[in-house]
Design an enzyme around this catalytic site. Structure first.
Site, short mmCIF file in Angstrom:
data_model
loop_
_atom_site.label_atom_id
_atom_site.label_comp_id
_atom_site.label_asym_id
_atom_site.label_seq_id
_atom_site.Cartn_x
_atom_site.Cartn_y
_atom_site.Cartn_z
N GLY A 53 -1.50 8.43 -13.12
CA GLY A 53 -1.92 8.72 -11.73
C GLY A 53 -1.61 10.15 -11.34
O GLY A 53 -1.06 10.41 -10.26
N SER B 135 -3.72 12.76 -10.86
CA SER B 135 -4.83 13.57 -10.35
C SER B 135 -4.52 14.16 -8.97
O SER B 135 -5.21 15.07 -8.52
CB SER B 135 -6.11 12.74 -10.29
N ASP C 111 -7.58 3.05 -16.41
CA ASP C 111 -7.08 2.23 -15.30
C ASP C 111 -5.81 1.56 -15.82
O ASP C 111 -5.87 0.66 -16.66
CB ASP C 111 -8.15 1.18 -14.93
N VAL C 112 -4.65 2.02 -15.33
CA VAL C 112 -3.39 1.56 -15.92
C VAL C 112 -3.08 0.09 -15.62
O VAL C 112 -2.17 -0.47 -16.20
CB VAL C 112 -2.19 2.45 -15.49
N ASN D 24 3.77 6.73 -12.70
CA ASN D 24 3.66 7.17 -11.31
C ASN D 24 2.52 6.50 -10.54
O ASN D 24 2.62 6.36 -9.32
CB ASN D 24 3.47 8.70 -11.29
N SER E 21 10.31 3.05 -5.09
CA SER E 21 10.21 3.42 -3.67
C SER E 21 11.41 2.83 -2.94
O SER E 21 11.96 1.80 -3.37
CB SER E 21 8.93 2.83 -3.07
N TYR F 200 3.73 -4.29 -1.68
CA TYR F 200 4.26 -3.03 -2.21
C TYR F 200 5.76 -3.15 -2.50
O TYR F 200 6.23 -2.72 -3.56
CB TYR F 200 3.98 -1.94 -1.18
N ALA G 33 7.47 -5.85 -3.15
CA ALA G 33 7.65 -6.73 -4.32
C ALA G 33 7.38 -5.95 -5.60
O ALA G 33 8.14 -6.04 -6.58
CB ALA G 33 6.70 -7.92 -4.22
N LYS H 160 7.55 -2.71 -6.16
CA LYS H 160 8.53 -1.65 -6.43
C LYS H 160 9.92 -2.24 -6.74
O LYS H 160 10.68 -1.64 -7.49
CB LYS H 160 8.60 -0.69 -5.24
P1 NAP Z 1 -1.42 9.18 -4.06
O1 NAP Z 1 -1.54 10.54 -3.53
O2 NAP Z 1 -2.31 8.11 -3.49
O3 NAP Z 1 -1.61 9.23 -5.65
C1 NAP Z 1 -1.64 8.07 -6.43
C2 NAP Z 1 -2.30 8.39 -7.74
O4 NAP Z 1 -2.41 7.19 -8.54
C3 NAP Z 1 -3.72 8.92 -7.58
O5 NAP Z 1 -3.91 9.99 -8.48
C4 NAP Z 1 -4.59 7.72 -7.95
O6 NAP Z 1 -5.86 8.08 -8.45
C5 NAP Z 1 -3.73 7.11 -9.04
N1 NAP Z 1 -4.09 5.73 -9.33
C6 NAP Z 1 -4.24 4.70 -8.44
N2 NAP Z 1 -4.60 3.59 -9.10
C7 NAP Z 1 -4.69 3.91 -10.42
C8 NAP Z 1 -5.03 3.18 -11.58
N3 NAP Z 1 -5.32 1.89 -11.54
N4 NAP Z 1 -5.03 3.83 -12.79
C9 NAP Z 1 -4.71 5.14 -12.86
N5 NAP Z 1 -4.40 5.88 -11.77
C10 NAP Z 1 -4.38 5.27 -10.57
O7 NAP Z 1 0.05 8.63 -3.90
P2 NAP Z 1 1.48 9.37 -4.02
O8 NAP Z 1 2.05 9.38 -2.67
O9 NAP Z 1 1.38 10.61 -4.80
O10 NAP Z 1 2.26 8.24 -4.85
C11 NAP Z 1 2.64 8.39 -6.21
C12 NAP Z 1 3.67 7.34 -6.53
O11 NAP Z 1 4.81 7.54 -5.69
C13 NAP Z 1 3.20 5.91 -6.27
O12 NAP Z 1 3.72 5.04 -7.26
C14 NAP Z 1 3.80 5.59 -4.93
O13 NAP Z 1 3.97 4.20 -4.74
C15 NAP Z 1 5.13 6.34 -5.03
N6 NAP Z 1 5.75 6.63 -3.73
C16 NAP Z 1 5.16 7.46 -2.83
C17 NAP Z 1 5.80 7.70 -1.60
C18 NAP Z 1 5.23 8.61 -0.56
O14 NAP Z 1 5.82 8.72 0.53
N7 NAP Z 1 4.12 9.30 -0.80
C19 NAP Z 1 7.03 7.09 -1.34
C20 NAP Z 1 7.61 6.26 -2.29
C21 NAP Z 1 6.95 6.05 -3.50
P3 NAP Z 1 -7.16 7.98 -7.48
O15 NAP Z 1 -6.79 8.68 -6.20
O16 NAP Z 1 -8.23 8.67 -8.26
O17 NAP Z 1 -7.41 6.51 -7.29
#
Ligand code: NAP
Length: 246
Positions: free
Chosen positions: A8, A10, A62-63, A89, A141, A154, A156, A158
């Site tokens: 993930g 991108s 697709d992971v 991630n 998280s 979510y 559950a 994490k």
């Molecule tokens: P984000 O901007 O939405 O990025 C998530 C990434 O995962 C995107 O590149 C998305 O690709 C990719 N993805 C989604 N489904 C996928 C799949 N089935 N196969 C491959 N790639 C997939 O979110 P983020 O905030 O950076 O979050 C990254 C991680 O940190 C996540 O695990 C999230 O739960 C965790 N997290 C984030 C926060 C926060 O405050 N932001 C807090 C705690 C934990 P597409 O966009 O192309 O679908």
């Protein structure tokens, strides 16, 4: 050259981790969801990684699908030679209170946030075993530690990521493979940009540092956990939340 595979990657935290590990000297395998926009964003991230003088290759998968992960891991090995660090991630949210959440919304989040970790570990751990070395970091998280209203799916997923991290640390410690998790709080990314402003303000009241974190502040902890500096750290969950709970 050591190789890091980031799922993930991108956009958001994943993209930032890829760039940080490239800066640290890793060749990077950038996983993206298999669609056009994912590909385009991943290619941009790869360009920025290459600026650090390392190899950066994009891999569509697709992971949540075991077959995709199997193929991707094979391709990374063939094209980059090894997998020294894995950062799980990729993640999504589909927030709703329990009373309103559908079974599909629950299952989708579990598949992408939790089952994906199993899929990646099943394929990458044998590679690391053969290398007799490996670093795994799972992005959990604070919701997985403390729960969060509107996020039963979510939280559950994490919470499971945290217990999977500890299990893998126990199973693979003697093989010189470490497995740790980070638990971010509120981080500026496309995932949190969509939240309502008043909700974002309210959430900050619980944060000791009274600000959102930046993706770079997650990437720097991941950088430590995949480095030799963390050689005796395994099975741990490091909260990156500006002091959300103490
Ligand atoms: P984000 O901007 O939405 O990025 C998530 C990434 O995962 C995107 O590149 C998305 O690709 C990719 N993805 C989604 N489904 C996928 C799949 N089935 N196969 C491959 N790639 C997939 O979110 P983020 O905030 O950076 O979050 C990254 C991680 O940190 C996540 O695990 C999230 O739960 C965790 N997290 C984030 C926060 C926060 O405050 N932001 C807090 C705690 C934990 P597409 O966009 O192309 O679908």
């Amino acid at each position: 050259m050591a190789v890091a595979l980031i799922t993930g990657a991108s956009q958001g935290i994943g993209a930032c981790i890829a760039k940080r590990l490239a800066k640290d000297g890793f060749d990077v395998a950038i996983n993206h969801y298999p669609n056009e926009s994912g590909r385009e964003k991943a290619l941009e991230v790869a360009k920025e990684c290459e600026a650090f003088g390392v190899k950066a290759v994009c891999f569509a998968a697709d992971v949540s699908k075991m077959a995709d992960c199997e193929e991707m891991v094979k391709a990374v090995k063939e094209q980059l030679g090894s997998i020294d660090a894995l950062v799980n991630n990729a993640g999504i949210t589909k927030d709703k209170l329990l009373a309103r959440m559908s079974e599909d919304e629950y299952d989708a989040v579990i598949a992408i946030n939790q089952k994906s970790i199993f899929n990646m570990l099943k394929n990458v751990c044998p590679v690391m075993m053969k290398q007799k070395h490996g670093r795994i970091v799972n992005i959990a998280s604070v919701a997985g530690l403390y729960g969060n209203p509107g996020q039963i799916n979510y939280s559950a997923s994490k919470g499971a990521v945290i217990s999977m991290t500890k299990t893998v640390a126990k199973e693979y410690g003697r093989k010189n493979i470490t497995c740790n998790a980070v638990a971010p709080g509120f981080i500026h990314t496309p995932m949190t940009d969509v939240l309502a402003d008043d909700y974002k303000e309210k959430m900050l009241e619980a944060v000791a540092m009274r600000r959102y974190g930046e993706p770079e502040e997650v990437a720097s902890v991941v950088s430590f956990l995949v480095s030799e500096d963390s050689s005796y750290v395994t099975g741990q969950v490091i909260e990156i939340s500006g002091g959300l709970s103490m």
